[in-house]
Design a protein around this motif. Structure first.
Motif, short mmCIF file in Angstrom:
data_model
loop_
_atom_site.label_atom_id
_atom_site.label_comp_id
_atom_site.label_asym_id
_atom_site.label_seq_id
_atom_site.Cartn_x
_atom_site.Cartn_y
_atom_site.Cartn_z
N ASP A 191 0.81 -1.23 0.00
CA ASP A 191 0.00 0.00 0.00
C ASP A 191 0.84 1.27 0.00
OD1 ASP A 191 0.91 0.23 2.62
OD2 ASP A 191 -1.08 0.16 3.53
N GLY A 192 2.15 1.16 0.12
CA GLY A 192 3.02 2.34 0.07
C GLY A 192 3.20 3.02 1.40
N CYS A 193 2.48 2.57 2.45
CA CYS A 193 2.61 3.20 3.77
C CYS A 193 3.64 2.46 4.61
CB CYS A 193 1.27 3.18 4.50
SG CYS A 193 0.07 4.37 3.89
N ASP A 194 4.61 3.21 5.11
CA ASP A 194 5.55 2.61 6.05
C ASP A 194 4.93 2.62 7.44
OD1 ASP A 194 5.76 5.26 6.89
OD2 ASP A 194 7.75 5.54 6.03
N THR A 195 5.63 2.11 8.42
CA THR A 195 5.09 2.04 9.78
C THR A 195 4.72 3.41 10.30
OG1 THR A 195 6.44 0.09 10.21
CG2 THR A 195 5.58 1.24 12.12
#
Length: 126
Positions: free
Chosen positions: A96-100
């Motif tokens: 989804d392209g979202c890091d932590t």
């Protein structure tokens, strides 16, 4: 004629000599430790704490009073530098392209931000 160790010495003799050397070294170490223990001075008696060095007495308070007694300070981000935290992992969904960091910001938001492509967060409040 004294016996000399060398290339022709049988392995059984080398094994015995090695074991004797190790045993001697181990015994010597044990004697040194024992000598140190036996000659070490006795521990001095613990000093009686004076009122200035005693810890404050423990208190038992109901939870609401204990929380109210905690010191409060204004929030500060002084010294924070986002560039020092550049090693974010791919997050729970690497696709989804979202890091932590992005995932935590979305979950912890008071009002949710809009998540654009590449996990660019727009709006929201925390």
């Amino acid at each position: 004629m004294p016996h000399r160790l060398g290339p022709g010495t049988p392995l059984s003799q080398l094994h015995v000599i090695t074991r004797l050397a190790r045993a001697t070294a181990g015994a010597a170490s044990a004697v040194c430790v024992l000598a140190l223990v036996m000659t070490a001075p006795a521990q001095p008696a613990a000093a009686t704490p004076t009122p200035a060095t005693q810890a404050p007495a423990a208190q038992s308070l109901p939870l609401d009073q204990a929380i109210a007694a905690l010191p409060q300070a204004a929030e500060s981000s002084a010294g924070y530098d986002r560039a020092k935290f550049r090693y974010w992992n791919a997050g729970s969904n690497p696709d989804d392209g979202c890091d932590t960091r992005g995932e935590v910001l979305v979950v912890e938001a008071v009002s949710a931000p809009t998540v654009e492509s590449g996990c660019r967060l727009v709006g929201g409040s925390w």
